[in-house]
Motif scaffolding. Structure first.
Motif, PDB file in Angstrom:
ATOM      1  N   GLU A 228       9.147  15.104  -0.217  1.00  0.00           N
ATOM      2  CA  GLU A 228       9.759  13.945   0.460  1.00  0.00           C
ATOM      3  C   GLU A 228       8.711  12.883   0.735  1.00  0.00           C
ATOM      4  N   ASN A 229       9.147  11.631   0.759  1.00  0.00           N
ATOM      5  CA  ASN A 229       8.196  10.575   1.121  1.00  0.00           C
ATOM      6  C   ASN A 229       8.106  10.461   2.624  1.00  0.00           C
ATOM      7  N   GLY A 230       6.903  10.356   3.139  1.00  0.00           N
ATOM      8  CA  GLY A 230       6.738  10.200   4.580  1.00  0.00           C
ATOM      9  C   GLY A 230       6.084   8.865   4.879  1.00  0.00           C
ATOM     10  N   ASP A 231       5.773   8.654   6.145  1.00  0.00           N
ATOM     11  CA  ASP A 231       5.158   7.384   6.555  1.00  0.00           C
ATOM     12  C   ASP A 231       3.658   7.524   6.737  1.00  0.00           C
ATOM     13  N   HIS A 232       3.160   8.752   6.677  1.00  0.00           N
ATOM     14  CA  HIS A 232       1.764   8.976   7.049  1.00  0.00           C
ATOM     15  C   HIS A 232       0.890   9.201   5.828  1.00  0.00           C
TER      16      HIS A 232
ATOM     17  N   ASN B 280       0.826  -1.214   0.000  1.00  0.00           N
ATOM     18  CA  ASN B 280       0.000   0.000   0.000  1.00  0.00           C
ATOM     19  C   ASN B 280       0.859   1.262   0.000  1.00  0.00           C
ATOM     20  N   LYS B 281       1.975   1.190   0.706  1.00  0.00           N
ATOM     21  CA  LYS B 281       2.864   2.369   0.717  1.00  0.00           C
ATOM     22  C   LYS B 281       3.308   2.694  -0.698  1.00  0.00           C
ATOM     23  N   LYS B 282       3.640   1.642  -1.433  1.00  0.00           N
ATOM     24  CA  LYS B 282       4.103   1.858  -2.806  1.00  0.00           C
ATOM     25  C   LYS B 282       2.957   2.385  -3.679  1.00  0.00           C
ATOM     26  N   ALA B 283       1.782   1.787  -3.473  1.00  0.00           N
ATOM     27  CA  ALA B 283       0.633   2.159  -4.322  1.00  0.00           C
ATOM     28  C   ALA B 283       0.131   3.569  -4.022  1.00  0.00           C
ATOM     29  N   LEU B 284       0.482   4.085  -2.845  1.00  0.00           N
ATOM     30  CA  LEU B 284      -0.049   5.398  -2.459  1.00  0.00           C
ATOM     31  C   LEU B 284       0.932   6.552  -2.706  1.00  0.00           C
TER      32      LEU B 284
END
Ligand SMILES: Nc1ncnc2c1ncn2[C@@H]1O[C@H](COP(=O)(O)OP(=O)(O)OP(=O)(O)O)[C@@H](O)[C@H]1O
Ligand SMILES: [Mg+2]
Length: 335
Positions: A221-225, A158-162
């Motif tokens: 930047e990529n974040g975790d949220h 999901n992280k990749k898809a989002l």
């Protein structure tokens, strides 16, 4: 330019017979179910969004196309509805979020068509800019919504898809870049005579422009949220005193401060003055966030809504807009 997709796709439009055929073939309506009426769901620009009434129910159909619906000569990422669909799917497992959003009923990946439950015709909260109040309780609900959203744990797929990179780049351009470009071709005097000069003085302020650029880098930047990405009154739908959140097509993984900054910005714009007094208490643990960054994102959002392309329905005078822009600049430089 044609606003029809090529023949391998179904083009959503107001033709009852072809839509009935399409929905039946997909088994999204019953064999005997008849469409009574199709209408534009509301005032969207980006996508094609209809409300469909059948003799059994009503629902919303939203299709993303490789262009901006209102300006078909402007290209837009065709697959943007994939991120919107995934956002709805992920949020539906969180009861608090699901209670504040339409239900995602069906999805046709090939044709980029999403079917959502119909929240009714009351529409969005853009009336806040005309002086309507956002109640204390609804302000808190919106903050609680963000808090719950930002705490969702995502797996790697999901992280990749989002990442939603194309939409993120598009938003980055319109928020952090285009409004401060010299001679960007937008004649602000057509919105408010004199606004062009006010914008020019912002563009001439090199330390301000540099700080906006820096924040743009943080945005990228990529974040975790998981963020909603466009958390403003146009994405909040009213229904019998309750508020619902829609239109997460700009969602991405990033810094939580961005969603909160945008939220803060629109409260400031709707009250026509910049205030740090917005109470974030309902967002548990907000003290641990970088509040300087929240205010920077807020100031930048105010600026881009006044001197960028994505204008709001504001009937403010030049003096009011100048005051807002001055306050927004302070938020960016003093935060
Ligand atoms: N589930 C829903 N129930 C009721 N009304 C809806 C629903 N979804 C969308 N609408 C109406 O349709 C309008 C457009 O929807 P939406 O914002 O999703 O489209 P959009 O093309 O992405 O818009 P924008 O250009 O503002 O990004 C909304 O402002 C709202 O009035
Ligand atoms: Mg949208």
């Amino acid at each position: 330019m044609s606003t029809r997709l090529d023949s391998k796709y179904f083009t959503l439009d107001e033709n009852i017979l072809t839509l009935e055929e399409y929905l039946r073939a997909k088994q999204w309506i019953d064999t005997e179910e008849k469409i009574l009426q199709i209408e534009r769901a509301g005032e969207g620009n980006m996508n094609c969004t209809f409300r469909v009434y059948t003799d059994a129910a009503s629902f919303i159909l939203k299709q993303s196309r490789p262009w901006v619906e209102k300006y078909p000569s402007i290209m837009a990422p065709f697959d943007r509805i994939y991120s919107e669909h995934l956002y709805y799917t992920i949020c539906s497992s969180q009861p608090l979020l699901q209670r504040m959003m339409p239900k995602c009923l069906r999805f046709d990946k090939n044709n980029r068509i999403l079917m959502l439950s119909d929240l009714g015709r009351e529409g969005d909260c853009l009336s806040l800019y005309q002086g309507e109040e956002l109640s204390y309780s609804n302000t808190n609900k919106l903050l609680l919504y963000l808090h719950t959203l930002h705490r969702i744990k995502l797996d790697n797929d999901n992280k990749k898809a989002l990442l939603n990179q194309e939409m993120k780049d598009l938003n980055h351009f319109h928020i952090f870049d285009f409004p401060l470009q010299n001679e960007n071709g937008l004649n602000l005097d057509t919105f408010t005579p004199g606004l062009e000069d006010v914008a020019q003085s912002l563009k001439n302020d090199l330390s301000y422009v540099a700080r906006v650029k820096e924040c743009g880098k943080i945005y990228l930047e990529n974040g975790d949220h998981l963020l909603h990405g466009d958390f403003y009154p146009g994405s909040w739908i009213k229904k019998e005193k309750d508020l619902y959140v829609i239109d997460p097509e700009f969602c991405f993984l990033g810094a939580r401060e961005f969603d909160l900054g945008v939220f803060h910005a629109h409260l400031c714009i709707s009250r026509a003055h910049i205030s740090k007094e917005v109470c974030f208490d309902a967002y548990e643990g907000f003290q641990d966030l970088d509040m300087r960054l929240v205010y920077c994102f807020s100031g930048i959002e105010v600026m881009r809504r006044l001197i960028g392309v994505a204008q709001l329905p504001l009937d403010y005078s030049l003096e009011q807009k100048s005051r807002l822009l001055e306050g927004a600049k302070k938020l960016v430089l003093d935060a």
